[in-house]
Design a protein around this motif. Sequence first.
Motif, PDB file in Angstrom:
ATOM      1  N   ALA A 309      15.301   5.716  -4.677  1.00 53.72           N
ATOM      2  CA  ALA A 309      14.354   5.109  -5.605  1.00 53.72           C
ATOM      3  C   ALA A 309      15.008   4.941  -6.980  1.00 53.72           C
ATOM      4  O   ALA A 309      14.559   4.142  -7.801  1.00 53.72           O
ATOM      5  CB  ALA A 309      13.095   5.963  -5.726  1.00 53.72           C
ATOM      6  N   THR A 324      11.936  -3.182  -8.538  1.00 54.28           N
ATOM      7  CA  THR A 324      11.062  -2.204  -9.176  1.00 54.28           C
ATOM      8  C   THR A 324      10.459  -1.257  -8.151  1.00 54.28           C
ATOM      9  O   THR A 324      10.454  -1.532  -6.948  1.00 54.28           O
ATOM     10  CB  THR A 324       9.909  -2.890  -9.934  1.00 54.28           C
ATOM     11  N   LEU A 325       9.893  -0.162  -8.648  1.00 54.46           N
ATOM     12  CA  LEU A 325       9.214   0.784  -7.767  1.00 54.46           C
ATOM     13  C   LEU A 325       7.974   0.159  -7.127  1.00 54.46           C
ATOM     14  O   LEU A 325       7.584   0.540  -6.022  1.00 54.46           O
ATOM     15  CB  LEU A 325       8.831   2.039  -8.542  1.00 54.46           C
ATOM     16  N   LEU A 428       4.841   5.400  -3.877  1.00 51.03           N
ATOM     17  CA  LEU A 428       4.746   5.387  -5.333  1.00 51.03           C
ATOM     18  C   LEU A 428       3.442   6.061  -5.741  1.00 51.03           C
ATOM     19  O   LEU A 428       2.400   5.812  -5.125  1.00 51.03           O
ATOM     20  CB  LEU A 428       4.781   3.947  -5.843  1.00 51.03           C
ATOM     21  N   VAL A 437       7.500   9.184  -7.584  1.00 52.75           N
ATOM     22  CA  VAL A 437       7.634   8.852  -6.170  1.00 52.75           C
ATOM     23  C   VAL A 437       7.488  10.122  -5.343  1.00 52.75           C
ATOM     24  O   VAL A 437       7.676  11.235  -5.838  1.00 52.75           O
ATOM     25  CB  VAL A 437       8.985   8.161  -5.852  1.00 52.75           C
ATOM     26  N   ASP A 599      12.478   5.174 -13.684  1.00 51.12           N
ATOM     27  CA  ASP A 599      11.924   4.029 -12.959  1.00 51.12           C
ATOM     28  C   ASP A 599      12.748   2.766 -13.139  1.00 51.12           C
ATOM     29  O   ASP A 599      12.461   1.740 -12.522  1.00 51.12           O
ATOM     30  CB  ASP A 599      10.459   3.787 -13.337  1.00 51.12           C
TER      31      ASP A 599
END
Length: 607
Positions: A309, A324-325, A428, A437, A599
Motif C-alpha cells: 500500500a 491512490t489508496l 482501506l 489500511v 498515503d
Amino acid sequence: MTSASQNPTLAAVTERVTERSRRSRQAYLDMIRRAAENRPARRDLGCANFAHAFAACSAHDKDKLVGAEAPNLGIVTAYNDMLSAHQPYERFPEIIRRTAHAAGATAQVAGGVPAMCDGVTQGRAGMEMSLFSRDVIALSTAVALSHESFDAAVYLGVCDKIVPGLVIGAARFGHLPAVFLPAGPMTSGLPNDEKAKTRQRYAVGEATRAELLASEMKSYHGPGTCTFYGTANSNQMLMEIMGLHLPGSSFVNPNTPLRDALTEAGVKRALAITALGNEYIPAGEILAEKNFINAVAGLHATGGSTNHALHLIAMARAAGILLTLEDFAELSGVVPLLARVYPNGLADVNHFHAAGGMQYVIRELLGGGLLHDEVRTIAGDGMSRYTQEPKLGADGEIQWVETSGESLHKDILRPVSAPFQPTGGLQLLKGNLGTSVIKVSAVKPDRHVIEAPARVFHSQEALAAAFKAGELERDVICVVRFQGPKANGMPELHSLTPPLSVLQDKGFRVALVTDGRMSGASGKVPAAIHLTPEAVEGGPIARIRDGDLIRLDADAGTLEVFAEGFDSREAATADLSAHEFGVGRELFAPFRAAVGPADQGASLFSF
C-alpha cells in the motif's frame, strides 16, 4: 487463452487512474523518449570516458563494445551473503556474462545496492532505516546506471524494500529495457504455523529461548526467500503479474537446473528487447497504468503484503502514474481472495507454487475479467503468456507449456467462482482518525469489527512491557503512535504480533491502531496501520487518550474514535531524540525531514 469481458469496476478504476495521471504520465513518457534517442549512449562517450568504462573488460569484450552494435547489459545487484534470499545472487553475474557472451553480447556489473533484512532488524533500532532503504536503493540504482554504458539492465533483488527501490530506479531509466531475475524461495522447513506457536509460547514464558531459537532456525534454514507470504514473496508475485519476470519464474527454488535455465532465459530476453534489435521494449512502457492496476488486483487476489500500500504508490509515481489508496479500496471490492498462503493459511509459497501458483492466479483473474490482458511485458504483448509454465527440455532450454488450469489443492488455491472470500485481502479504513489500511485475509470474519477502549503507547517496547505486566488482559485497542515516517522512519511493529495474538486467543477482542507499519506477515489480529496524518504532524491519533472508545470496522471500511471534545483536544507530543542517533540513524535526518505521507507512498521523491 481468451479473457472474459472486463469487470466494470476494473475498467472504471483504470480509466480514472489514466485520466488523473494524464499530465504526469505524458511528461514521463516524453522524458524516456528523449533519453532513448541516439542509442546506444556509449556511442557518445568521449574516448577517455569510454576507456574508463571498459578498461577491465577482456580484449574480446572490448572489440564488441567498440563496435557498439552488440548489446551491453548492466547488472544492478543487491547481492550479499547475509540475506538468505540474496545469497544465491553470488553466482548470477557469471551466469549472465556467460549467457551474454554466447549470444555475442557483453555484460557488466553496473553497481550494487544495499539490501537489509527486516527479519534481522525487527524490534531493533536498525528497523527505523528500513523503509528509507527503499529510496537509497533507488538512488543507488541511478548511480549504477548513470554511466550511460548499457543497452538494457537486469536487476537482481528479492526482498522487502529492494524490489520497490529497484523498480523506482528502473522507472527513471525507463528508456532501458529492464528484466528482473528472481532467486527463488528456500525449500520448506518447519511449518510457519508451528513457528508462530513457538513465538506465542515464548511470549507468555512457556518456551525457552533455546526452544525459540531452534524453531526459528528450522524455519529459516537455507538459501532463498523466507517461505511465508510476506513482502518479499509479494514482490515476486508483483514482478510476474506486472510482466517484469519471465512467466512462471518467481517461485522456483535457488540453485536448481530450472532456476539457472530461467536466469539464462531472462538474460537472452533482455538482449532481445534492446533498441539495437527489432523488438525494443523499454521498461517505461511496461510500467504503465494497466500493469499497475494488474499489480493491485494480484495483491488482493493473493492476500499480499500491506507494505505494498506504500510501495506500489511510490513505484507508480516514479513512472508518472498517480495511484491512490481509494483505487486499492475500490478494486478490493471486486477482486476475490484466491490464495491461502501463510499467514493467510497453512501453506507456504512452495506449496502455493506446486498447487498452480502464479499461472493459476493469472488464468483465473483473466477468466474473471479482473486483469488486463492487453499490456506490454518482457515476454511480449499480453498477460495470457503468463498462464504458461516453464519446463526444462532435454536440451536444457526452457519450454513454456499451458497448464491444466485446475487448482491442485483447493485449500491453497480456489477459482474466481468459489473464492476463499469475495473481496480482496487489503482494505482501506477512513474516519475521524484519518486514513489507514488493514489486511483482512488472515483475520476471521468475527474479528472484522472491534469496538473497545484505547490503551495508548508511544513505543512497541511500552506495549510489550504492559503485556508482560498483565495490564492488557481485557478487550482493548492498542494505539501505538509516533511510529510514522517523519517520526522515526516508520518501522515495522511485527514483534507485537505474538503478544496481541495471545490476548486474542484468550478470548479478548483486541486490535492495533498505529501510524507505523505492521508487516507483510500481518496476521490474525486486526491492525489499522499506516494511519495518516501521523502523530508527529499533529494527526488525530495524537489526540487519543487512554479509555477513549475506538471502533475499527473492516467491513464498513471505517476507523472512528468516540470521545467528547475529541476535535478540540491538544495533540500529544513525544520526545523522539532517542530515535535520532545510533546505528547510523543520524545520517537519515534529511530523510525524516523530507519524507512524504504514507498515503502517498512515504517517499522522498516528488515526481
